[in-house]
Structure formats: C-alpha cells, structure tokens
Design an enzyme around this catalytic site. Sequence first.
Site, mmCIF file in Angstrom:
data_model
loop_
_atom_site.group_PDB
_atom_site.id
_atom_site.type_symbol
_atom_site.label_atom_id
_atom_site.label_comp_id
_atom_site.label_asym_id
_atom_site.label_seq_id
_atom_site.Cartn_x
_atom_site.Cartn_y
_atom_site.Cartn_z
ATOM 1 C CE1 TYR A 26 -3.626 2.746 1.081
ATOM 2 C CE2 TYR A 26 -1.792 3.520 2.297
ATOM 3 C CZ TYR A 26 -2.798 3.651 1.990
ATOM 4 O OH TYR A 26 -3.667 4.939 1.773
ATOM 5 C CD GLU A 72 -6.496 4.784 -0.373
ATOM 6 O OE1 GLU A 72 -6.498 5.004 0.969
ATOM 7 O OE2 GLU A 72 -7.359 4.291 -0.817
#
Lengths: 389, 290
Positions: free
Chosen positions: A109, A197
Amino acid sequence: MNIHEYQAKELFKKYNVPTLRGHIAFTPDEAVKAAQELGGSIWVVKAQIHAGGRGLGGGVKLAKSTSEVREMAAQILGMQLVTHQTGPEGKLVQKVYIEEGADIKKEYYLGLLLDRALEMPIMMASTEGGMAIEEVAHNTPEKIIKVSIDPLTGFQSFHGRKLAFGLGLPVEEINTFIKFAAALYRVYMDHDAEMIEINPLVKTGDGKFLALDAKMGFDNNALYRQNQVNEMRDLSEEEPTEIEADKYGLSYIKLDGNVGCMVNGAGLAMGTMDTINYEGGKPANFLDVGGSASAETVAKGFDIILKDPNVKAIFVNIFGGIVRCDRVANGIIEATKITNVNVPVIVRLDGTNAIEAAEILKNAGIANIVAATDLADGARKAVAAAKGE
Amino acid sequence: MSILVNKDTKVIVQGFTGKEGTFHAEQCMAYGTKIVGGVTPGKGGQEHLGQPVFNTVAEAVASTGATVSMIFVPPAFVSDAVMEAADAGIALAVIITEGAPVKDMMFAKAYAVKKDMMTIGPNCPGIITAEECKIGIMPGFIFKKGNIGLISKSGTLTYESANQVVKEGFGITTAVGIGGDPIIGLSYKQLLPMFEADPETHAIVMIGEIGGDLEIQAAAYIKEHITKPVVAFIAGQTAPAGKRMGHAGAIISGGAGTAAEKMAALEAAGVKVVVSPADIGKALAEVMKK
C-alpha cells in the site's frame, strides 16, 4: 473532487510513475478492441466509478480470452455496483478500464495525504497491500510506516529509504522504490491533490514497482488553476442536486430525515441539524445559503429542499450579521411567490434588524409560515410540524 | 484586558481598496478599530477612507507602525499577501478570505511560523475585543463587553454563541473565529492559554466541528493547564461520514474526526459539553454559578 482510476493513471504516466497499459471502453465491442490493441493473453476488466472496494463488489474481473473480455464487460457495464463506499443503492457503471495483465510478486500500500496536525503531506506505506488502510491502521498500526514531508524542502531520498527499509525491501530494490515515491510526491504537489492512494502497489517478478490501482482526490479551492484535472471531472458521478445547488452558490447535502433546513453559515447549518436531532427529529439535508440570503437564493434553496419527497417541514434558521434580517424576511416572502412551498416553513431570524423582520413576516400573513423566537423554539416547532402535530 | 488586540492596536488592510476590503474596513473603523492605512500594489500614495494607501506592506509598517494586518485579497493571492506581511514584520495577520488553496496555506503558514508572525484564519470572521477593536466581518453590536472568552471554527455559530452569552447577562472579552479550513493559524491550543492568563476572562466558550483533531488536542491541553470553566459545542453530530459539510475541513474521514470522539475527549477533560447549540448560554450560566 475525485477522478477515476484511469484518469489518475494518465497523470501518473506523465510523471513516470509506472502503471500498466490500458484503454477505456464504454461498450463490450470497445472492450474487445481495447484488449486486441493491448495484445497478450490476459486482461483485467475494471469498473470505473468513484468508490473504493470495486473488486469485492464484483466490478473487477480477470479475462483470459477476448470473448471473456466481451462477456465480462457486458456484465459490468450497466450494473449498479455496490461497495462499502457507495451506499446500498450502489453506483451505475458507465465505463470499464481494460488493462494488460501483470506478473505480481507482492502487494503493498502507498498513500499520500495532508496531515492536518503536522500541516504537511505525509506518505504512508504498508506491507498489507489490497486491504482497507483504515482497517490496517485500526488493527495493526505497527504495519503502517509514515514519513512527513516538509513542503519547504520537498521529498528527499531519506524519506524514501525510511519507507523502503520499513517495508523490508531488499537493498537492490531500494532505489527503484525511492524513484517511484519521489515521482508520486511530484504528482501530488503539482496537481493540488488532497490524497493519492495506490492500493495495491505491486512488485513484479522482475523487481519493478507499479501502480495497479490509483485513487486521487483534489482540493476544490485549487481547481481554478488545475485545468487538466478540471477536464477530468465526471459530473455523472456526483449528486445532481448538489451540482445544481453549487451553481447558485449554495452548499447542499442530502440526508435521510424529513425536516428540511436552510441556514446561513456551515457551522450553524450543522448546528441546526444537531438541534433538530436533539429535539427528536431527523434533518433532511445540510444547506448553507451563504452570506447573501437573497430572494433568489432562498427560492432556489426551497426548490432544492422540496425535490426530496420526504421533506414534511422546513426550518429556516438565519443569524443576520452583515445580512439584515428584514431583507431576509422579504426574501422569504418573495421566494414563496417564486416557488410553490407546500409544507410548513418555520422561520427563525435573529441578529441585525430581527424585530423588523418578525413584523414583516407577521404582516405578510402567509398561512404556512410560522415564526420562531430562537434556535431551540424553531427546531421544536419544525420537528412537531414534520410529525404532523 | 483582552487577548491579542485592543483599542490601541494599529491595523492595516491588505486588499484595502477592493469592494470587500473597503466595506469591512469602514465597518471596523465605525466600531472603533484603529485602521491606520492599507496596501494595494500600484495605488501607493493615494488616500482611501481617509487613510494612506501603500504599495507594499513594508512601507505601510514603516510609515504607520501597524502590528496587525487584516487580509481581504482574492484566494489566488492570499499566500503571497500572508508571506509579505510576515516579511514586513507584522505580528498578527487576520486572514478573512475564503477559498484559499490548501497547498498555498501550507507554504504561507510555514513561512509565517518561521518569521514569528501569528495568523488567524483563513476563511474566518476574524477577531473582536468587545467594544474596543473589531478586525473582521462579524456584526459588532452582538459582542457586549464582559468576561467570557470565545473561540470558534464557525462564523455564524460565533454570533449565535455570543448572542446567547449576552442574553444570559454575560459579555465577551475577546472572540476569535479561527476558521474551518484544513490548515489554520492560531487554534484552541494557542488561544486557551491566552484566555487563561487574561484576568478579565472568567470562562471560555469553545465551538468546534467535525474533521481534524484540533478539539482533541484542546481537550488534552485543558485537562493539564486550564483552570477556568470551559463550555463546548461540537457541530456535526448528525453529519454523514465522507461528506464535506460546507467548510473545507469539516469532513469525517476513515471514521476519525467525529463529533462523538471530540465530545467525549472534552468531557473527560472536565469541559461542560452541550449536545444542542441552543444550550450554550444556559450551560455557561450554570458553570458561572459554581
């Protein structure tokens, strides 16, 4: 403002943030054509909507032949995709992104957003790629590595090293990662982004990093200087009533109660919703009419509130400062002439020239306008009226 | 006494000759604020509202001795104006402008801190010391002089609260609208000790809202350092997550920044927290009786 995955990836490409090749498609035929152009033997068909969790909702599918691409595109296009971010009604899928396949070795991530307490951007990385970062933060906060980046110095290699070593990357991959992160920081700053993101960020079999997914949100206050981003705005992803309200300088958000609210100022508008709730009712909306509260804006406010069939009463709560209450009172009366208001309207006007305003409303003698003395009184009367009392 | 500004404070206006700047500077002067000049690049040497206009903040400071600047320039030019004020040695900039890009404020704030300049705002009603000095756009007549300090993220809730305070027979020392943007200048944590140290302030009303964690920081500070009674209201208990409620900073993200967590933190710090904003005045009367 948010954009789609494929649009965010367009911005990434310009800054050499590695992504996979892909094409957007509006029909199954276009999807097949996109797959043929990309070549290869494996493709991913991805629903493009402004919400996360698309995979779990059935909006991302793997295809191993062009006929499977056609089949999956046909399934996904036109569906109401429900994810944890769309609400139960879901969102209509109008386009799919056809992407080439990748040899995925590991998922991570990577995110960038403003840390309001530190007043600078922070970059976050985690080995828990593919999971909702909020959950990782809640359950295993030690698995998130954060670096704050002082805007006066910008992204430095040490930021990248801290993240890379934190992720446990082998030494020979560190520089590739730093290059990726540095480029991403430039994408963020150059476009006045509010957040980026990448979930997941993937490492491929040959040790390269690429953004498998991409999510970007932008600072609305900076859109005036972000032409490229503005062109990416997809109005079909936004609430039509909210867009219409915005045109008239009103800030409107629909909620699920039955007491409509029209208030000046965002804080007081939220406070009014809270007061209605406290008095046993449920607010139907947030509506900030802004500073002027003229007859036109008030009329438009009534129109927008009444588009919601649940609304059984409207509470107009104006604290007049620079705006004089007598003007607002006249505005309300004018507004009831411009637009048909068929529910009780409870009006509380306080502040500058409040006494004159009360007189004006009384003399107008409009049957469904009820005067209130203060915030609590107004909320109580509005809640009672919505209950038909 | 009061905090930050009083009847002797010398104020200049950046964006003096514009429509907003002119209207509000006039209102401030009528309230009694010492507006000693203004800045509009290219209009230096002229006179406006009976006061001198300067090309640069540095000239204005040198000529007038002003320590505070009230900023009305359009959003695209705010960060430049704030940095110019900081560079010229201004002690406090009150930024009224709404809609400044967050990135710009990030740079401007960092520079202001480096230059030891305090800021209030942006996107705020300003600061007022009752019956002495108004630097902002609030309706001055609501703020009767008294012993209550007020700190608020929201403009109209500031007026609502001040009105309730006055209706209960109290008054205001200084009220500060800190603004609801993601990056703001002075916040609760910096203003609370000023009110604590001000002998005229006997109690503090603080108005917060959803988003960010300034109220949580305030709660921690109050618990350790504030002896005066504090009444608080947090707007947005009924706001849905993920939606921006008017103010750029008023958004619940990832389950954080909710009204409930802020209210709980403040209550644990001994603050009298009201659920309905209609009860601010009553709650204040209660804590003042003790």
